[in-house]
Enzyme design. Sequence first.
Site, PDB file in Angstrom:
ATOM      1  NE  ARG A   4       0.181   1.328   4.577  1.00  0.00           N
ATOM      2  CZ  ARG A   4       0.922   2.183   5.254  1.00  0.00           C
ATOM      3  NH1 ARG A   4       1.669   3.058   4.625  1.00  0.00           N
ATOM      4  NH2 ARG A   4       0.954   2.139   6.558  1.00  0.00           N
ATOM      5  CD  GLU A  59      -2.914   6.649   9.818  1.00  0.00           C
ATOM      6  OE1 GLU A  59      -3.362   5.575  10.258  1.00  0.00           O
ATOM      7  OE2 GLU A  59      -1.709   6.951   9.852  1.00  0.00           O
ATOM      8  NE  ARG A  77      -2.685   5.115   4.775  1.00  0.00           N
ATOM      9  CZ  ARG A  77      -2.480   4.569   5.973  1.00  0.00           C
ATOM     10  NH1 ARG A  77      -2.705   3.281   6.160  1.00  0.00           N
ATOM     11  NH2 ARG A  77      -2.048   5.306   6.968  1.00  0.00           N
ATOM     12  CB  CYS A 118       1.058   8.394  10.874  1.00  0.00           C
ATOM     13  SG  CYS A 118       2.075   7.522  12.081  1.00  0.00           S
ATOM     14  CB  THR A 166       5.335   5.565  11.013  1.00  0.00           C
ATOM     15  OG1 THR A 166       3.942   5.454  10.712  1.00  0.00           O
ATOM     16  CG2 THR A 166       5.542   5.770  12.493  1.00  0.00           C
ATOM     17  NE  ARG A 178       1.366  -1.866   6.880  1.00  0.00           N
ATOM     18  CZ  ARG A 178       1.098  -3.128   7.265  1.00  0.00           C
ATOM     19  NH1 ARG A 178       2.072  -3.914   7.712  1.00  0.00           N
ATOM     20  NH2 ARG A 178      -0.129  -3.599   7.215  1.00  0.00           N
ATOM     21  NE  ARG A 221       1.905  -2.202  11.059  1.00  0.00           N
ATOM     22  CZ  ARG A 221       1.402  -1.137  10.449  1.00  0.00           C
ATOM     23  NH1 ARG A 221       0.198  -1.206   9.904  1.00  0.00           N
ATOM     24  NH2 ARG A 221       2.069  -0.016  10.362  1.00  0.00           N
ATOM     25  CD  GLU A 242       0.083   0.544  13.605  1.00  0.00           C
ATOM     26  OE1 GLU A 242      -0.558   1.252  12.837  1.00  0.00           O
ATOM     27  OE2 GLU A 242       1.258   0.752  13.938  1.00  0.00           O
TER      28      GLU A 242
HETATM   29  P1  ADP Z   1      -2.029  -0.223   6.904  1.00  0.00           P
HETATM   30  O1  ADP Z   1      -1.344  -1.262   6.148  1.00  0.00           O
HETATM   31  O2  ADP Z   1      -2.985   0.486   6.041  1.00  0.00           O
HETATM   32  O3  ADP Z   1      -1.043   0.647   7.595  1.00  0.00           O
HETATM   33  P2  ADP Z   1      -3.172  -2.063   8.969  1.00  0.00           P
HETATM   34  O4  ADP Z   1      -1.950  -2.609   9.605  1.00  0.00           O
HETATM   35  O5  ADP Z   1      -4.257  -1.616   9.886  1.00  0.00           O
HETATM   36  O6  ADP Z   1      -2.923  -0.760   8.099  1.00  0.00           O
HETATM   37  O7  ADP Z   1      -3.742  -3.137   7.972  1.00  0.00           O
HETATM   38  C1  ADP Z   1      -4.879  -2.866   7.242  1.00  0.00           C
HETATM   39  C2  ADP Z   1      -5.560  -4.134   6.760  1.00  0.00           C
HETATM   40  O8  ADP Z   1      -4.755  -4.768   5.797  1.00  0.00           O
HETATM   41  C3  ADP Z   1      -5.802  -5.142   7.860  1.00  0.00           C
HETATM   42  O9  ADP Z   1      -7.051  -5.749   7.682  1.00  0.00           O
HETATM   43  C4  ADP Z   1      -4.725  -6.161   7.616  1.00  0.00           C
HETATM   44  O10 ADP Z   1      -5.076  -7.451   8.073  1.00  0.00           O
HETATM   45  C5  ADP Z   1      -4.638  -6.125   6.107  1.00  0.00           C
HETATM   46  N1  ADP Z   1      -3.370  -6.643   5.596  1.00  0.00           N
HETATM   47  C6  ADP Z   1      -2.138  -6.123   5.780  1.00  0.00           C
HETATM   48  N2  ADP Z   1      -1.202  -6.860   5.175  1.00  0.00           N
HETATM   49  C7  ADP Z   1      -1.859  -7.889   4.577  1.00  0.00           C
HETATM   50  C8  ADP Z   1      -1.464  -9.006   3.794  1.00  0.00           C
HETATM   51  N3  ADP Z   1      -0.167  -9.213   3.463  1.00  0.00           N
HETATM   52  N4  ADP Z   1      -2.421  -9.866   3.376  1.00  0.00           N
HETATM   53  C9  ADP Z   1      -3.725  -9.663   3.681  1.00  0.00           C
HETATM   54  N5  ADP Z   1      -4.156  -8.637   4.400  1.00  0.00           N
HETATM   55  C10 ADP Z   1      -3.242  -7.747   4.843  1.00  0.00           C
HETATM   56  C1  CIR Z   2       0.851   4.353  17.611  1.00  0.00           C
HETATM   57  O1  CIR Z   2       1.578   5.253  17.971  1.00  0.00           O
HETATM   58  O2  CIR Z   2       0.957   3.200  17.993  1.00  0.00           O
HETATM   59  C2  CIR Z   2      -0.276   4.695  16.641  1.00  0.00           C
HETATM   60  N1  CIR Z   2      -0.429   6.111  16.618  1.00  0.00           N
HETATM   61  C3  CIR Z   2       0.040   4.161  15.242  1.00  0.00           C
HETATM   62  C4  CIR Z   2       1.388   4.549  14.706  1.00  0.00           C
HETATM   63  C5  CIR Z   2       1.687   4.028  13.303  1.00  0.00           C
HETATM   64  N2  CIR Z   2       2.528   2.900  13.415  1.00  0.00           N
HETATM   65  C6  CIR Z   2       3.526   2.473  12.645  1.00  0.00           C
HETATM   66  O3  CIR Z   2       4.421   1.834  13.139  1.00  0.00           O
HETATM   67  N3  CIR Z   2       3.518   2.726  11.340  1.00  0.00           N
END
Ligand code: ADP
Ligand code: CIR
Length: 355
Positions: A124, A223, A227, A269, A271, A278, A307, A312
């Site tokens: 993403r 966020e 995305r 954010c 990060t 990511r 994660r 997350e």
């Molecule tokens: P982001 O990647 O947007 O920072 P999250 O960690 O909250 O945020 O993940 C968002 C969604 O993407 C969650 O439902 C997570 O399970 C899904 N996800 C992340 N990586 C994968 C993957 N490799 N395969 C399937 N789903 C994924």
């Molecule tokens: C935190 O501080 O845990 C949340 N605000 C999410 C931060 C984003 N995390 C990351 O590692 N990319």
Amino acid sequence: KASPEILTQLEAGFDKLSNSDSPSMLKRFLTREVLDKLKTKKTSFGSTLLDCIQSGLENLDSGIGIYAADPECYQVFAELFDPIIEEYHNVKKSDKQPSTDWGSPNVFGNLDPKGEFVVSTRVRCCRTLKGYPFNPCMTEENYKDIESQMQAILNDLTGDLSGTYNPLTSMPKDVQQKLIEDHYLFKEGDRFLQSANACRYWPTGRGIFYNQNKSFLIWICEEDHLRIMCMQQGGNVGEVYKRLVTAVNEIQKKISFVTNDRFGYLTFCPTNLGTTIRASVHIKVPRLSKNMDKFKQLADKYHLQIRGAQGEHSDSPDGVYDLSNRRRLGLTEFQCMKEMYDGITEIIKAEKEAK
Ligand code: ADP
Ligand code: CIR
């Protein structure tokens, strides 16, 4: 200048944080000196230090604990943001973000051709539309405008990228729940985002676009403004990445995004700054995860972040973890992908060798 009420809240928050055992970077980097220097400042949007740190003050279990309430915060509150950005991404203040370089997606193959470890792959990136601030400063009209502007652009996509936009306002709860469980849609009520003031007027302007087989998806106004992501079952990183590069290039023909020399694509954010990439796998590592301390050390070695499989701040009761590149700033898109690809290759090797 920040009001006396804001100053009182900042002092109370600082006391609470200092007396806590919060693991956040906010706790480590918000010293008395930094607080005194920044506590009266305000951006032209009216954002204060409190707006940037209240998520970390309210959620002491934060990993980071700060958000840029508006794009100017990176400048105005630099004494707090800079050290956090430098440590998280492993960069120096003088570093400039290299220009966008996707490289050649064909370099990446399938991480796990036999399908023993990698359940799925996702890449993403985040984008901020020119002319709008970040969530905490957005008006209800801003949300509606972004949604309709994006809807028009996305309607024009063709071939494998063509799809439909689904606004949250008219989505039945069971459909929303299923999309979340299947890892396609953002969750609702994230407490870190809520206390960062990022969920105002919810669900106005929020929604998800996806193509027919849900291998290309876009979240609108969660966020970040956008995305953009591609995902599929299995470990074929090359296919997923190639689809993302094509999609982002198509979208960028029609709309411009906010960038800056030092931080690349600007995000809410810190990060996510830089490439905002990511790249993750959901991976089964039952042996390595028996010893979480060692697993974390190994992930650190390859600059990977662990994660839970629900995203997350989630757990992984079934032993499936989300592993992704941790750094996104100071390196190119291609280098982010390579860091993840090479790291996961080593993790799989280690899982095979572990007892
Ligand atoms: P982001 O990647 O947007 O920072 P999250 O960690 O909250 O945020 O993940 C968002 C969604 O993407 C969650 O439902 C997570 O399970 C899904 N996800 C992340 N990586 C994968 C993957 N490799 N395969 C399937 N789903 C994924
Ligand atoms: C935190 O501080 O845990 C949340 N605000 C999410 C931060 C984003 N995390 C990351 O590692 N990319």
